[in-house]
Design a protein around this motif. Structure first.
Motif, short mmCIF file in Angstrom:
data_model
loop_
_atom_site.label_atom_id
_atom_site.label_comp_id
_atom_site.label_asym_id
_atom_site.label_seq_id
_atom_site.Cartn_x
_atom_site.Cartn_y
_atom_site.Cartn_z
N GLY A 185 2.86 1.43 -22.14
CA GLY A 185 3.12 0.07 -21.67
C GLY A 185 3.73 0.01 -20.29
N LYS A 186 3.93 1.15 -19.64
CA LYS A 186 4.61 1.10 -18.33
C LYS A 186 3.73 0.45 -17.27
N THR A 187 2.44 0.73 -17.27
CA THR A 187 1.56 0.12 -16.27
C THR A 187 1.38 -1.38 -16.55
N THR A 188 1.31 -1.76 -17.82
CA THR A 188 1.23 -3.19 -18.16
C THR A 188 2.47 -3.91 -17.65
N THR A 189 3.63 -3.28 -17.78
CA THR A 189 4.87 -3.88 -17.27
C THR A 189 4.76 -4.07 -15.76
N ALA A 190 4.26 -3.05 -15.06
CA ALA A 190 4.13 -3.14 -13.60
C ALA A 190 3.17 -4.26 -13.20
N ARG A 191 2.13 -4.47 -13.98
CA ARG A 191 1.15 -5.53 -13.65
C ARG A 191 1.79 -6.91 -13.68
N GLN A 192 2.76 -7.09 -14.59
CA GLN A 192 3.45 -8.40 -14.64
C GLN A 192 4.36 -8.56 -13.42
N VAL A 193 5.00 -7.46 -13.02
CA VAL A 193 5.92 -7.52 -11.86
C VAL A 193 5.12 -7.78 -10.58
N LEU A 194 3.93 -7.18 -10.49
CA LEU A 194 3.08 -7.36 -9.30
C LEU A 194 2.31 -8.68 -9.35
N LEU A 195 2.42 -9.38 -10.45
CA LEU A 195 1.71 -10.64 -10.68
C LEU A 195 0.19 -10.46 -10.65
N VAL A 196 -0.25 -9.27 -11.07
CA VAL A 196 -1.68 -9.09 -11.33
C VAL A 196 -2.02 -9.96 -12.55
N GLU A 197 -1.04 -10.05 -13.45
CA GLU A 197 -1.15 -10.96 -14.60
C GLU A 197 0.12 -11.79 -14.65
N ARG A 198 -0.01 -13.03 -15.12
CA ARG A 198 1.18 -13.86 -15.35
C ARG A 198 1.85 -13.43 -16.64
N PRO A 199 3.16 -13.26 -16.63
CA PRO A 199 3.83 -12.89 -17.89
C PRO A 199 3.65 -14.01 -18.92
N PRO A 200 2.92 -13.74 -20.03
CA PRO A 200 2.65 -14.80 -21.00
C PRO A 200 3.85 -15.11 -21.89
N GLU A 201 4.64 -14.10 -22.20
CA GLU A 201 5.82 -14.30 -23.05
C GLU A 201 6.96 -13.53 -22.44
N GLY A 202 8.15 -14.11 -22.48
CA GLY A 202 9.28 -13.48 -21.81
C GLY A 202 9.36 -13.99 -20.39
N MET A 203 10.25 -13.41 -19.62
CA MET A 203 10.49 -13.95 -18.28
C MET A 203 10.65 -12.82 -17.27
N VAL A 204 10.07 -13.01 -16.10
CA VAL A 204 10.31 -12.09 -14.99
C VAL A 204 10.82 -12.92 -13.82
N THR A 205 12.01 -12.60 -13.32
CA THR A 205 12.50 -13.30 -12.12
C THR A 205 12.65 -12.28 -11.00
N PHE A 206 12.33 -12.74 -9.79
CA PHE A 206 12.46 -11.88 -8.62
C PHE A 206 13.22 -12.67 -7.55
N ALA A 207 14.32 -12.09 -7.08
CA ALA A 207 15.21 -12.78 -6.14
C ALA A 207 15.53 -14.19 -6.65
N GLY A 208 15.75 -14.29 -7.96
CA GLY A 208 16.14 -15.55 -8.57
C GLY A 208 14.99 -16.49 -8.87
N ARG A 209 13.73 -16.13 -8.51
CA ARG A 209 12.60 -17.04 -8.75
C ARG A 209 11.82 -16.59 -10.00
N ASP A 210 11.52 -17.55 -10.86
CA ASP A 210 10.75 -17.28 -12.08
C ASP A 210 9.28 -17.08 -11.69
N LEU A 211 8.73 -15.90 -11.95
CA LEU A 211 7.36 -15.59 -11.51
C LEU A 211 6.32 -16.50 -12.17
N ALA A 212 6.62 -17.00 -13.36
CA ALA A 212 5.64 -17.84 -14.07
C ALA A 212 5.40 -19.15 -13.33
#
Ligand code: SF4
Length: 331
Positions: A64-91
């Motif tokens: 699952g490490k590459t799938t995790t990276a894909r959400q951080v890179l926004l290759v895919e939108r995180p469907p469940e859970g939350m990813v924030t970068f510099a305080g901004r919600d990627l979704a």
């Protein structure tokens, strides 16, 4: 800044926060392409990366490490859970903010042979992202190409060459220079040295460390080799079948791994201390299917310390020592 100071700074300034990320991919079958099952690629992954920190994510292929990276890179939108970068919600990112994120987070992949366009000169490879993002005027872009090549230890005159005219290690330096072109805050390093000769891996890892020291960039370092990731990272998380099973600062993870899977990874690799290898039980068997992961603890079918409770209840993520987390009924 010393390593200790960097670690302290790293612990206090979160840049990326991943909270309870879940990603299941549907498995389709038949003429009507009905969903018949789901691949549990990641199931409840949480971690943060501070400014100037290297966070290592380790596990076997399919963990699952590459799938995790894909959400951080926004290759895919995180469907469940939350990813924030510099305080901004990627979704919620769109428009200018989305373009900003694509600048701020860059990636370097395993294979520099396929990640660089063989028909483009290095100058154009490095200028392309700046053109796409409208950064600098033409003269400044040309200057920056020279600066970037110098930063990665290449001669600025090599800007006129094509990728095939470089060695593998030099090509990976070009890939790193391209990632730096947009002045990112975070670089996802996906197995950045595993395609290189053993003799030049340390050089590339040292280069990445020096760049971090000078530019304050954060890294998400993804690899299967726990010993080398631990050496290059401030903190490390170990993943197994879509779950994080252990997370700790590198030193305690190396000297005192807790989870039976982490111990098995050290036993299989060349450990930093050879005495450790003799004490650690190796992992037996195959990784189960992520379509139907084992009940209770997902590692129980391969765990040398398995107990009755391990099939009945999923272990809980616990902080066993300050900053050292594990998911196992033994603790
Ligand atoms: Fe092994 Fe049980 Fe711990 Fe899972 S919970 S790692 S099966 S001891």
């Amino acid at each position: 800044m010393t390593t200790a100071e960097r670690s302290t700074a790293a612990a206090t300034e979160p840049l990326l926060e991943v909270t309870n990320l879940v990603r299941h991919y549907p498995v389709k079958s038949g003429l009507l392409q009905r969903t018949v099952a789901h691949v549990h690629a990641i199931d409840g992954v949480s971690f943060s990366i501070a400014r100037g920190e290297t966070f290592g994510l380790v596990g076997e292929s399919g963990c699952g490490k590459t799938t995790t990276a894909r959400q951080v890179l926004l290759v895919e939108r995180p469907p469940e859970g939350m990813v924030t970068f510099a305080g901004r919600d990627l979704a919620t990112l769109k428009g200018r903010e989305l373009r900003r994120h694509r600048r701020d987070v860059q990636a370097v992949f395993q294979d520099p042979y396929s990640s660089l366009n063989p028909r483009m000169r290095v100058r154009d490879i490095l200028m392309e992202p700046m053109v796409v993002h409208g950064m600098y005027d033409r003269g400044r872009r040309r200057e920056r190409v020279g600066d970037l090549l110098r930063i990665v230890g290449l001669n600025p005159h090599s800007a006129d060459l094509y990728p095939h005219q470089f060695s593998g290690g030099q090509r990976q330096r070009v890939a790193i220079a391209r990632a730096l072109a947009l002045e990112p805050k975070l670089i996802v390093l996906d197995e950045p040295v595993s395609a290189l000769d053993v003799s030049i891996r340390a050089q590339v890892l040292n280069l990445l460390r020096d760049i971090q020291k000078n530019l304050g960039i954060s890294y998400l370092l993804i690899a299967h080799d726990l010993a080398s990731v631990a050496q290059a990272s401030h903190r490390v998380a170990v993943m197994y079948l879509g779950r994080m099973v252990e997370m700790a600062p590198s030193r305690p993870l190396v000297t005192e791994p807790l989870h039976p899977y982490t111990k098995g990874l050290f036993a299989a690799a060349l450990p930093p201390d050879p005495r450790l290898a003799r004490q650690l039980p190796a992992i037996q068997g195959e990784i189960p299917s992520p379509i139907n992961p084992p009940s209770g603890c997902r590692f129980r079918t391969r765990c040398p310390a398995v107990m009755d409770i391990c099939s009945q209840a999923a272990p809980v993520w616990k902080e066993v020592k300050p900053g050292h987390f594990v998911e196992c009924h033994l603790y």
